[in-house]
Scaffold this active site. Structure first.
Site, PDB file in Angstrom:
ATOM      1  N   CYS A  71     115.461 126.840 -90.347  1.00 21.63           N
ATOM      2  CA  CYS A  71     115.468 125.449 -89.857  1.00 21.63           C
ATOM      3  C   CYS A  71     116.544 125.213 -88.813  1.00 21.63           C
ATOM      4  CB  CYS A  71     115.658 124.488 -91.031  1.00 21.63           C
ATOM      5  SG  CYS A  71     115.772 122.755 -90.519  1.00 21.63           S
ATOM      6  N   TRP A 245     111.913 115.166 -89.291  1.00 23.11           N
ATOM      7  CA  TRP A 245     111.073 114.678 -88.190  1.00 23.11           C
ATOM      8  C   TRP A 245     110.670 115.893 -87.374  1.00 23.11           C
ATOM      9  CZ3 TRP A 245     116.144 112.621 -88.751  1.00 23.11           C
ATOM     10  CH2 TRP A 245     117.128 113.311 -88.029  1.00 23.11           C
ATOM     11  N   GLU A 250     106.881 122.209 -82.070  1.00 21.93           N
ATOM     12  CA  GLU A 250     106.070 122.563 -83.250  1.00 21.93           C
ATOM     13  C   GLU A 250     104.620 122.132 -83.020  1.00 21.93           C
ATOM     14  OE1 GLU A 250     109.046 120.491 -86.097  1.00 21.93           O
ATOM     15  OE2 GLU A 250     108.127 122.108 -87.261  1.00 21.93           O
TER      16      GLU A 250
HETATM   17  N1  ARG Z   1     105.981 123.582 -88.167  1.00 24.65           N
HETATM   18  C1  ARG Z   1     105.355 122.692 -89.117  1.00 24.65           C
HETATM   19  C2  ARG Z   1     104.298 121.859 -88.403  1.00 24.65           C
HETATM   20  O1  ARG Z   1     104.151 121.969 -87.225  1.00 24.65           O
HETATM   21  C3  ARG Z   1     106.355 121.772 -89.791  1.00 24.65           C
HETATM   22  C4  ARG Z   1     107.571 122.449 -90.413  1.00 24.65           C
HETATM   23  C5  ARG Z   1     108.709 121.500 -90.706  1.00 24.65           C
HETATM   24  N2  ARG Z   1     109.166 120.859 -89.503  1.00 24.65           N
HETATM   25  C6  ARG Z   1     110.148 119.945 -89.428  1.00 24.65           C
HETATM   26  N3  ARG Z   1     110.424 119.438 -88.275  1.00 24.65           N
HETATM   27  N4  ARG Z   1     110.806 119.547 -90.515  1.00 24.65           N
HETATM   28  O2  ARG Z   1     103.615 121.054 -88.978  1.00 24.65           O
END
Ligand code: ARG
Length: 371
Positions: A71, A245, A250
């Site tokens: 993370c 968030w 991502e």
């Molecule tokens: N990578 C994942 C997604 O795109 C979420 C993982 C957690 N991400 C976060 N910003 N807490 O759905």
């Protein structure tokens, strides 16, 4: 002399280490630490397990975030809101707690990191342990078509089949929010539709290219991971959904662009008129930049918290400084910490990390269904 099982001894070691760390960080005195450890050891001898106090649970969950090697967002670990739902015994009461969590965390877009912790694993009454079957609380269905193509999120195809086998039917759009699926132990689980207002959505538009909206893209506001176990001082919590968030990449550099996910680079390149007859036009890279710009722009416009990868990398640097100032080292996994777009433009790219896994931690666990 009391005979201890190996399991009890191992639990005692992990409990001892956790209680010491927890109480030291919370600035408790030695007398209190020794008193609490003695109490925990007694519980383990009598019952084979022990129960965390509210304070231990709260700090333990925050430590699990601080220890999450993958993370990049860990600067904010101390702000995690910990919701104690250990007394929820049925799927129905669990759903209520989850809905409360979703409303609290979504907060009309000003996203607040939170975790809801359900009952700890109970080896004696295995049949009663609650499990959330969803990978994330909010996720889009994936429907496999006869020709092998997928409408929706290909990542969700196996779980969508599970939902359908339970009697759920989606509309069949590319963005159908899946229901919650919650079961106790090995029983057949039940499904629960998530009310629209609890699954905030963000339609994607582009800061300058108006036609971008015609792609009909969207994503959900908040990522709530719901399939990982939380381990604190040797105690496992198999249902402990948590959220932060989003970091823009991502969504823009993975969920919507991966060839095995929504695979949108080609349609975007077409919209912008890039030359797709040659790799050297960098049409994929250009499409990635525009998609990621659209994601950040759209979340900002909708008033939904999001962080770009450059800012997140800076915040990660501050996290490391903060940990050093507290006399601690950080652990991390380089291959996950680097953002999936322009990683070498962040300092994270140019260094290494110690990938030791510390407890408390979040861990993967076997799925309750077979693919
Ligand atoms: N990578 C994942 C997604 O795109 C979420 C993982 C957690 N991400 C976060 N910003 N807490 O759905």
């Amino acid at each position: 002399m009391i005979e201890l099982t190996l399991e009890q001894q191992q639990l005692m070691d992990r409990a001892d280490a956790f209680i010491r760390q927890c109480y030291q960080e919370l600035a408790r005195d030695e007398v209190e630490i020794e008193r609490r450890i003695a109490e925990v050891m007694q519980q383990i001898i009598r019952t084979g397990a022990y129960e965390h106090t509210t304070e231990e649970l709260t700090h333990g969950a925050r430590l699990a975030w601080r220890n999450s090697n993958r993370c990049i967002g860990r600067l904010f670990w101390q702000s995690l809101a910990v919701l104690d739902a250990r007394d929820a015994e049925t799927a129905e009461t669990a759903v209520e707690a989850i809905f409360e969590h979703m409303a609290y965390a979504t907060n009309d877009g000003r996203v607040r990191p939170a975790i809801t912790i359900f009952a700890q694993e109970n080896k004696q009454s295995h049949g009663r342990n609650l499990r959330i079957w969803n990978h994330q609380l909010v996720r889009y269905a994936g429907y496999e078509q006869p020709d092998g193509s997928v409408v929706g999120d290909p990542h969700s195809v196996p779980f969508t089949r599970v939902c359908e086998s339970l009697g759920w039917r989606g509309k069949g759009t590319p963005f159908d929010v899946l229901p919650l699926v919650i079961g106790a132990g090995d029983e057949t689980p039940s499904f629960y539709e998530i009310p629209d207002e609890l699954a905030l959505q963000v339609p994607l538009t582009h800061p300058t290219e108006e036609r971008f909206a015609s792609l009909g893209l969207q994503w959900y506001a908040v990522p709530f991971i719901s399939d990982m176990a939380l381990e604190i001082g040797g105690i496992r919590y198999p249902a402990a959904p948590f959220n932060g968030w989003y970091m823009g990449t991502e969504i823009g550099a993975r969920n919507l662009s991966d060839a095995s996910r929504y695979n949108m680079l080609r349609p975007i390149a077409e919209l912008f008129g890039y030359d797709m007859t040659t790799n050297t036009s960098l049409w994929k890279d250009r499409a990635l930049v525009e998609l990621n710009a659209a994601v950040l722009h759209s979340y900002k416009r909708a008033g939904v918290s999001i962080v770009d990868h450059h800012t997140a990398a800076e915040q990660f640097g501050r996290f490391e400084q903060q940990e050093h100032a507290a006399g601690r080292t950080i652990t991390g996994r380089w291959s996950w910490l680097i953002p999936p777009m322009s990683p070498s433009a962040t300092p994270i790219w140019h260094r290494g990390f110690d990938n030791t896994e510390r407890e408390p931690r979040f861990s993967y666990q076997p799925k309750p269904y077979s693919d």
